[in-house]
Design an enzyme around this catalytic site. Structure first.
Site, PDB file in Angstrom:
ATOM      1  N   HIS A  74      -5.857  -9.876  26.654  1.00 15.74           N
ATOM      2  CA  HIS A  74      -6.868  -9.987  27.703  1.00 15.74           C
ATOM      3  C   HIS A  74      -8.264  -9.884  27.124  1.00 15.74           C
ATOM      4  O   HIS A  74      -8.504  -9.170  26.141  1.00 15.74           O
ATOM      5  CB  HIS A  74      -6.646  -8.934  28.785  1.00 15.74           C
ATOM      6  CG  HIS A  74      -6.771  -7.512  28.333  1.00 15.74           C
ATOM      7  ND1 HIS A  74      -7.977  -6.846  28.266  1.00 15.74           N
ATOM      8  CD2 HIS A  74      -5.840  -6.612  27.936  1.00 15.74           C
ATOM      9  CE1 HIS A  74      -7.773  -5.603  27.859  1.00 15.74           C
ATOM     10  NE2 HIS A  74      -6.485  -5.429  27.646  1.00 15.74           N
ATOM     11  N   ASP A  76     -10.995  -9.103  29.157  1.00 17.87           N
ATOM     12  CA  ASP A  76     -11.838  -8.191  29.930  1.00 17.87           C
ATOM     13  C   ASP A  76     -11.766  -6.779  29.371  1.00 17.87           C
ATOM     14  O   ASP A  76     -10.806  -6.405  28.686  1.00 17.87           O
ATOM     15  CB  ASP A  76     -11.456  -8.205  31.410  1.00 17.87           C
ATOM     16  CG  ASP A  76     -10.024  -7.754  31.666  1.00 17.87           C
ATOM     17  OD1 ASP A  76      -9.116  -8.211  30.938  1.00 17.87           O
ATOM     18  OD2 ASP A  76      -9.793  -6.944  32.580  1.00 17.87           O
ATOM     19  N   ASP A 106      -9.079  -2.272  22.519  1.00 19.42           N
ATOM     20  CA  ASP A 106      -8.426  -2.712  23.764  1.00 19.42           C
ATOM     21  C   ASP A 106      -9.168  -3.897  24.358  1.00 19.42           C
ATOM     22  O   ASP A 106      -9.938  -3.742  25.280  1.00 19.42           O
ATOM     23  CB  ASP A 106      -8.398  -1.535  24.753  1.00 19.42           C
ATOM     24  CG  ASP A 106      -7.594  -1.827  26.003  1.00 19.42           C
ATOM     25  OD1 ASP A 106      -6.802  -2.783  25.991  1.00 19.42           O
ATOM     26  OD2 ASP A 106      -7.778  -1.107  26.998  1.00 19.42           O
ATOM     27  N   GLU A 138      -7.083  -8.087  33.305  1.00 21.24           N
ATOM     28  CA  GLU A 138      -5.931  -7.230  33.011  1.00 21.24           C
ATOM     29  C   GLU A 138      -6.222  -5.790  33.395  1.00 21.24           C
ATOM     30  O   GLU A 138      -5.346  -5.075  33.882  1.00 21.24           O
ATOM     31  CB  GLU A 138      -5.581  -7.319  31.523  1.00 21.24           C
ATOM     32  CG  GLU A 138      -4.283  -6.628  31.128  1.00 21.24           C
ATOM     33  CD  GLU A 138      -4.451  -5.135  30.777  1.00 21.24           C
ATOM     34  OE1 GLU A 138      -3.428  -4.448  30.643  1.00 21.24           O
ATOM     35  OE2 GLU A 138      -5.617  -4.675  30.644  1.00 21.24           O
ATOM     36  N   GLU A 139      -7.472  -5.383  33.180  1.00 16.13           N
ATOM     37  CA  GLU A 139      -7.824  -3.978  33.367  1.00 16.13           C
ATOM     38  C   GLU A 139      -7.814  -3.540  34.823  1.00 16.13           C
ATOM     39  O   GLU A 139      -7.913  -2.350  35.103  1.00 16.13           O
ATOM     40  CB  GLU A 139      -9.198  -3.687  32.741  1.00 16.13           C
ATOM     41  CG  GLU A 139      -9.261  -3.849  31.229  1.00 16.13           C
ATOM     42  CD  GLU A 139      -8.479  -2.770  30.478  1.00 16.13           C
ATOM     43  OE1 GLU A 139      -7.788  -1.970  31.131  1.00 16.13           O
ATOM     44  OE2 GLU A 139      -8.575  -2.734  29.243  1.00 16.13           O
ATOM     45  N   GLU A 166      -1.645  -5.588  22.728  1.00 18.83           N
ATOM     46  CA  GLU A 166      -2.214  -4.292  23.118  1.00 18.83           C
ATOM     47  C   GLU A 166      -2.071  -3.305  21.954  1.00 18.83           C
ATOM     48  O   GLU A 166      -1.168  -3.417  21.133  1.00 18.83           O
ATOM     49  CB  GLU A 166      -1.494  -3.744  24.353  1.00 18.83           C
ATOM     50  CG  GLU A 166      -1.808  -4.477  25.634  1.00 18.83           C
ATOM     51  CD  GLU A 166      -3.126  -4.063  26.267  1.00 18.83           C
ATOM     52  OE1 GLU A 166      -3.795  -3.159  25.723  1.00 18.83           O
ATOM     53  OE2 GLU A 166      -3.482  -4.644  27.301  1.00 18.83           O
ATOM     54  N   HIS A 359     -10.789   2.887  26.503  1.00 24.44           N
ATOM     55  CA  HIS A 359     -11.463   3.306  27.735  1.00 24.44           C
ATOM     56  C   HIS A 359     -12.410   4.488  27.536  1.00 24.44           C
ATOM     57  O   HIS A 359     -12.984   4.977  28.507  1.00 24.44           O
ATOM     58  CB  HIS A 359     -10.444   3.634  28.841  1.00 24.44           C
ATOM     59  CG  HIS A 359      -9.572   2.488  29.231  1.00 24.44           C
ATOM     60  ND1 HIS A 359      -8.769   2.502  30.351  1.00 24.44           N
ATOM     61  CD2 HIS A 359      -9.373   1.275  28.660  1.00 24.44           C
ATOM     62  CE1 HIS A 359      -8.102   1.364  30.453  1.00 24.44           C
ATOM     63  NE2 HIS A 359      -8.456   0.607  29.430  1.00 24.44           N
TER      64      HIS A 359
END
Length: 386
Positions: A74, A76, A106, A138-139, A166, A359
């Site tokens: 992903h 995003d 990520d 995705e997030e 991932e 994150h």
């Protein structure tokens, strides 16, 4: 055709410079990747999720008339709002063997490595194609990739395997939990706070419901994980957002909260919401005695399927070979791997970096992880030319 060559690090710097926070979209990054691929004579396909704002990109290097190996990731990232970063999150910063920036682990590190090796993929004259799948949103629940998965199912040769990049520290993961998200809204009845007998306090009712969620979560912990593979070793139940009320002296009419359960593979997806809704029904008679317009409503707002172990699948065997690993792992976070598995494509997770860095402020990926990922993909080239 010959385009610009990038090292994985330099490509990562380019990708990090695009602020692809989910709420804002990913089109500038996709524009860049599309042009980069075109410079190397590689056509790409866009499958929109939100026209004019968010899209997916799919490209094939090698024969276009057969399924191959999909490298999926992903584009995003999560917001940086309120996080105390020591560096600019959208400028790659190197220090002590670590590369800092939002999305480094990520999961733009994986994408950067794959894109940097595009010239090598093409020069190898692959017999088995390598497909690049860059997705959006995705997030926020693996929702953006779904149109792409549907398009692959309906219009393209079925891939042999999907490798989702991932962060796993380049360990091979063949199982992850599924996620079911719920939105609960309690409707009460407003009145003056001195007249509690004339109103229905939605916040107090929500408190009862939250206590039940806590009891369900406790029961899930006690039940545990029969497979012994997951950390935490049980199905989890979590509340992430709550809002309600207008003023301290008004009995609140509305209280709403969002919650989720992350299920062990094979768990009954309806067990938790069925128990929750049954408890909610026990609260409503007392509410209805004051007003029939009161009540509790819960909607399931998103489902991300878990990834079931498929020992000896083409994806697992290939990833174990490329990673030079002897066994597989399981993780508790979700990916698009389960969505590919649902349409009959074997999927596995293997990517650089640690999920523990995701994150957070000052997110980073180790250069050594990028190097391991590059080695993995160069072995993939050899696999696809034979």
């Amino acid at each position: 055709m010959t385009g610009t060559r990038f090292t994985p690090r330099d490509m990562l710097a380019r990708l990090i410079a695009f602020d692809t926070t989910s709420r804002d979209g990913n089109l500038p990054l996709i524009d860049f990747v599309e042009a980069y691929l075109a410079d190397w004579g590689i056509k790409s396909l866009r499958v929109d999720f939100e026209a004019g704002k968010k899209t997916n990109l799919y490209a094939t290097i090698g024969p276009e008339d057969q399924g191959g190996i999909v490298l999926s990731g992903h584009t995003d990232v999560v917001p940086v709002d309120g996080q105390p970063w020591a560096t600019n999150p959208f400028e790659l910063t190197e220090k002590d063997g670590l590369l800092y920036g939002r999305g480094t682990c990520d999961m733009k590190g994986f994408l950067a490595t794959a894109l940097a090796l595009v010239p090598d993929f093409k020069a190898a004259k692959l017999k088995t194609p390598i497909h690049l799948a860059l997705s959006c949103d995705e997030e926020v629940g693996c929702i953006g990739v779904r149109p792409l998965v549907a398009y692959i199912k309906e219009h393209l040769p079925k891939p042999k395997a999907v490798i989702v990049g991932e962060p796993t520290l380049m360990k091979v993961v063949n199982a992850h939990k599924g996620a079911h998200t719920f939105a609960t809204e309690v409707t009460g009845l407003e009145a003056h706070s001195s007249c509690t007998h004339l109103g229905v306090n939605s916040i107090l009712v929500a408190g009862e419901l939250l206590s039940e969620i806590g009891r369900i979560a406790s029961d899930m912990r006690e039940r545990g994980d029969p497979s012994g593979r997951f950390n935490p070793p049980y199905t989890t139940v979590h509340v992430g957002l709550i809002e309600g009320g207008t003023a301290k002296n008004i009995i609140p009419r509305r209280c709403a909260f969002k919650w989720e359960t992350r299920l062990l593979p094979g768990s009954d997806p309806d067990e938790v919401p069925t128990r929750f809704n049954a408890f909610a029904r026990t609260l409503e008679p007392a509410m209805h005695e004051v007003s029939p317009e009161t009540g509790v409503r819960t909607d399931r707002t998103n489902v991300v399927p878990g990834l079931r172990p498929e020992p000896d699948s083409p994806a697992e065997n290939l990833a174990l070979h490329l990673a030079e690993a002897n066994g597989t792992e399981a993780v508790s976070y979700c990916t698009e791997a389960g969505l590919f598995q649902e349409i009959g494509i074997p999927a596995i997770i293997c990517g650089p970096g640690s999920i523990e860095q995701a994150h957070k402020p000052d997110e980073f990926i180790a250069i050594s992880e990028m190097e391991k990922c590059e080695t993995f993909m160069r072995k993939l080239i050899q696999h696809c030319v034979n």
